[in-house]
Scaffold this active site. Structure first.
Site, PDB file in Angstrom:
ATOM      1  N   GLU A   1       0.840  -1.197   0.000  1.00 43.26           N
ATOM      2  CA  GLU A   1       0.000   0.000   0.000  1.00 43.26           C
ATOM      3  C   GLU A   1       0.871   1.241   0.000  1.00 43.26           C
ATOM      4  OE1 GLU A   1      -1.461   0.081   4.479  1.00 43.26           O
ATOM      5  OE2 GLU A   1      -2.123  -1.735   3.463  1.00 43.26           O
TER       6      GLU A   1
ATOM      7  N   GLU B   1      -3.421   8.136   8.435  1.00 40.78           N
ATOM      8  CA  GLU B   1      -2.590   9.313   8.231  1.00 40.78           C
ATOM      9  C   GLU B   1      -3.478  10.514   7.919  1.00 40.78           C
ATOM     10  OE1 GLU B   1       0.386   8.247   8.713  1.00 40.78           O
ATOM     11  OE2 GLU B   1       1.777   9.763   7.941  1.00 40.78           O
TER      12      GLU B   1
ATOM     13  N   TYR C   1      -5.379   2.943   7.502  1.00 47.81           N
ATOM     14  CA  TYR C   1      -4.687   1.773   6.959  1.00 47.81           C
ATOM     15  C   TYR C   1      -4.398   0.665   7.966  1.00 47.81           C
ATOM     16  CZ  TYR C   1      -0.970   4.909   8.586  1.00 47.81           C
ATOM     17  OH  TYR C   1      -0.220   5.778   9.327  1.00 47.81           O
TER      18      TYR C   1
HETATM   19  S1  IVH Z   1       1.365   0.810   8.911  1.00 48.69           S
HETATM   20  C1  IVH Z   1       3.451  -0.626  13.116  1.00 48.69           C
HETATM   21  N1  IVH Z   1       0.691   1.824   6.628  1.00 48.69           N
HETATM   22  O1  IVH Z   1       4.480   5.549   8.309  1.00 48.69           O
HETATM   23  C2  IVH Z   1       3.364   0.466  12.135  1.00 48.69           C
HETATM   24  N2  IVH Z   1       1.965   3.181   8.103  1.00 48.69           N
HETATM   25  O2  IVH Z   1       7.167   4.721   9.760  1.00 48.69           O
HETATM   26  C3  IVH Z   1       2.159   0.324  11.288  1.00 48.69           C
HETATM   27  N3  IVH Z   1       2.388   5.449   7.242  1.00 48.69           N
HETATM   28  O3  IVH Z   1       3.858   5.857  11.728  1.00 48.69           O
HETATM   29  C4  IVH Z   1       2.092   1.425  10.323  1.00 48.69           C
HETATM   30  N4  IVH Z   1       1.319   5.191   5.339  1.00 48.69           N
HETATM   31  O4  IVH Z   1       2.517   7.306  10.141  1.00 48.69           O
HETATM   32  C5  IVH Z   1       1.353   2.046   7.783  1.00 48.69           C
HETATM   33  N5  IVH Z   1      -0.031   2.588   4.555  1.00 48.69           N
HETATM   34  C6  IVH Z   1       0.606   2.800   5.701  1.00 48.69           C
HETATM   35  C7  IVH Z   1       1.228   4.030   5.995  1.00 48.69           C
HETATM   36  C8  IVH Z   1       1.913   4.174   7.208  1.00 48.69           C
HETATM   37  C9  IVH Z   1       2.009   6.032   6.091  1.00 48.69           C
HETATM   38  C10 IVH Z   1       3.211   6.101   8.279  1.00 48.69           C
HETATM   39  C11 IVH Z   1       2.667   5.986   9.670  1.00 48.69           C
HETATM   40  C12 IVH Z   1       3.711   5.301  10.466  1.00 48.69           C
HETATM   41  C13 IVH Z   1       4.931   5.520   9.632  1.00 48.69           C
HETATM   42  C14 IVH Z   1       5.857   4.353   9.828  1.00 48.69           C
END
Ligand code: IVH
Length: 667
Positions: free
Chosen positions: A113, A172, A224
């Site tokens: 994603e 986000e 997400y």
């Molecule tokens: S999953 C356990 N999915 O990226 C972490 N994070 O460095 C699960 N982010 O803090 C996060 N798009 O702010 C996930 N599709 C996405 C995302 C996403 C942006 C950001 C989020 C997270 C950081 C991770």
């Protein structure tokens, strides 16, 4: 209306408004027009006002935010908010795949994603209602920003369908590029430092104390990650589809991948296609789909073992630094700009790069003729990220920040704690004067129709204006002698200058362009202090006692009024009849006797000046027009009126009256 009827109607209206909101903001197609939507909302607001006990925290009316300053409570996260480990190459993705396969014998699928580049949020829903929104903070605890998050239209306050009783959903919060650009333009207009990128703008907005300002910023959100103990599926991908059916905004660009080749295809596709998205992304997140296998793999101290972020490379190219030029903004802030040998970067030719301020030049230790690396990252405008020192000519000249204004030669100043240098010559530096005038005439300020930056440029060139008060001395001849200016356009400008005398005081206060006095601050000041005189004489304490006015704004206001040129300017504006106080009651002599009438005056008058007659018409609710048409109600004829006007009036059977007869109409 009794309590039961009200409760039923509130339920119906809420259902309709929620549905239309969802259609518009999430599905991008609307079944009703804005006007009908606003009417439904107005009805709900009215009923809730009458029956305050019936206001539900998830009512669509609760999205407008509140004017009250809030403190953010710190809240512990039920499930820690970790970050992801980053990778930058396909090899590292292969290593991740091998690591995972060593940890589990099971067959599994991946989900790819987009990695959205905003600020993360954790939302808690209980019985289908949004009860809490918390920022990431340090991962253990974050700020409770529920009031602000409630203003985001793409976040449901109430869920639909078959949702779990209690769960968290993470995602986000983003500021779309378009909104970001508009916001920065507005900030520039009031002399606020623009946000460097949409991410900073989104996180800054989310932490604003005043949620009604947050509501005006049009934030967006993608979710997400669904977390809970009672979820309807084991697959992360499937859970996201469920979440979409509960009303959440889920990215359409999420794909199941069987192997690393599928992953690479996704990475390559989105490395290009992401440039067409309305929001910022900085990579792809690769996750194992099954939550059961996710649990099996668990976490390291910092990040999950079942997911990894692949970061897109910001494209970089090297080119030559030819020169540095300096731009002077409306508020006098000096922005250095690097002029580069043109070079192709991410599909566009780059000729210039922003250098932000003198510190950036100093830190890069720039020399003319340097070979520099330019990058287009989250910052949108390209920037110089480093210099190739091995290629620097030993005799090249260091770039020293200018000490004097490139436009008016005044010595530049720098306020302590600020990074920008300013030209202090507010009342004499041409770009500052022109910029101030453009701000003054803009729609949100005095709204002078027909006067644009080109005409302002011409007026300056022809020495017709030097400051905003001069605009009110312009006559038809001044304007119609300008290049490309027809008689009609000239009269339109004069009419709207005249009409601008009715613009309420708060907008006049915004229009005069005191640094840091934006629309909201101007409203607050006007509401509290009531008049220009009061504001001019207010002490630091009095100003900072006004809600949301801090020391920086108070000082700026005091300094503005200390400048004699500014005081002279506002005296002249006052004499021209601009509103210098809040109108609480009707003005003396105000009636609506001429309401609905379009009146044209022509010739010279004995008892009153043309200006006075026009004021009189407006005071009595009439409209001044400048050309005769079938819609004109009366022609007020003075001495030496041109025969063609009279003839036209007679032809169109428009009554011709004298100034005395005009007065008779209002008695
Ligand atoms: S999953 C356990 N999915 O990226 C972490 N994070 O460095 C699960 N982010 O803090 C996060 N798009 O702010 C996930 N599709 C996405 C995302 C996403 C942006 C950001 C989020 C997270 C950081 C991770």
């Amino acid at each position: 209306m009794d309590q039961t009827v009200a409760a039923n109607r509130i339920a119906d209206l809420t259902e309709m408004l929620d549905r239309h909101n969802y259609n518009y903001y999430i599905l991008n197609h609307s079944e009703i027009d804005d006007f009908t939507f606003d009417q439904l909302m107005a009805e709900l607001i009215a009923i809730e006002k009458e029956f305050p006990d019936l206001v539900h925290p998830a009512s669509p009316t609760q999205r407008v935010g509140s004017d009250h300053n809030q403190e953010f409570k710190q809240v512990a996260h039920k499930y820690q908010m970790l970050s992801l480990s980053n990778t930058y190459s396909e090899e590292e993705v292969l290593e991740f795949d091998q690591r995972v396969r060593k940890l589990t014998d099971e067959n599994f699928e991946y989900v790819c994603e987009l990695k959205f580049d905003g600020t993360s949020i954790s939302l808690t829903y209980e019985k289908g209602l949004l009860v809490r929104a918390v920022t990431r903070g340090d991962g253990e605890k974050g700020d409770d920003v529920t009031a602000n998050v409630k203003t985001i239209k793409t976040i449901p306050l109430k869920l639909k369908g078959d949702y779990p009783d209690e769960f968290e959903i993470r995602g986000e919060i983003l500021l779309p590029f378009k909104v970001f650009e508009m916001l920065n333009q507005e900030r520039d207009e009031i002399g606020e430092q623009p946000f460097a990128n949409p991410r900073n703008a989104a996180s800054g907005t989310l932490k604003l104390q005043n949620s009604s300002v947050v509501a005006s910023r049009r934030l967006d959100a993608y979710l997400y990650h669904v977390i809970g103990t009672d979820l309807p599926d084991d697959g992360h991908f499937e859970l996201l589809q469920h979440a979409a059916s509960w009303g959440f905004k889920i990215s359409e660009h999420t794909r199941k991948c069987k192997n690393t080749q599928d992953i690479f295809d996704f990475l390559n596709e989105w490395n290009i296609s992401r440039k067409d998205l309305p929001v910022a992304t900085d990579g792809v997140v690769i996750k194992i789909n099954s939550q059961r296998i996710q649990d099996e793999l668990g976490f390291t101290a910092k990040s999950p073992r079942w997911a990894i972020a692949y970061k897109f490379k910001a494209e970089q190219v090297s080119t030559l630094l030819l020169s540095v030029s300096y731009q002077v903004g409306r508020t006098g802030a000096i922005t250095p700009v690097a002029n580069l040998e043109p070079v192709l970067l991410s599909g566009t030719v780059v000729r210039r790069a922003t250098l932000h301020n003198s510190d950036v030049i100093k830190n890069l230790d720039l020399h003319l003729g340097d070979v520099v690396f330019v990058e287009k990252g989250g910052e949108i405008i390209p920037k110089i990220i480093r210099v190739d020192l091995t290629l620097r000519h030993p005799l090249s000249e260091r770039v020293n920040f200018i000490t004097h204004c490139p436009e008016c030669n005044s010595e530049l100043v720098r306020t302590e704690g600020e990074s920008a240098f300013y030209c202090p010559n507010e009342t004499g530096c041409p770009p500052q004067l022109k910029g101030k005038m453009e701000h003054f005439i803009s729609r949100k300020s005095m709204n002078i129709d027909g006067l644009g930056s080109e005409t302002i440029e011409l007026l300056f060139q022809h020495n017709k204006v030097k400051d905003v008060a001069d605009l009110y001395d312009l006559d038809e001849e001044d304007l119609s002698n300008l290049e490309r200016m027809g008689e009609r356009s000239a009269t339109r400008i004069l009419e709207s200058l005249f009409a601008s005398k009715n613009v309420p005081f708060e907008r006049v206060l915004f229009a005069i362009g005191i640094r840091y006095v934006g629309e909201t601050v101007a409203k607050k000041l006007a509401r509290e202090l009531k008049s220009m005189e009061q504001i001019k004489n207010a002490t630091y304490e009095k100003l900072t006692n006004v809600e949301e006015i801090g020391g920086k704004i108070a000082e700026s206001i005091i300094n503005w009024f200390k400048n004699e040129d500014n005081c002279k300017l506002i005296d002249r504006l006052k004499n021209h009849g601009l509103n210098f106080e809040v109108s609480t009651e009707q003005k003396e002599g105000q009636t609506d006797k001429l309401k609905g009438l379009s009146i044209i005056i022509s010739g010279t008058f004995s008892k009153f000046s043309r200006e006075e007659i026009k004021n009189f018409i407006e005071l009595n609710g009439g409209k001044n027009v400048s050309s005769i048409s079938t819609k004109t109600s009366y022609l007020v004829a003075g001495e030496s009126i041109g025969p063609s006007k009279l003839e036209k009036a007679q032809q169109l059977k428009i009554p011709v009256i004298s100034e005395d007869e005009l007065i008779q109409l209002t008695i």
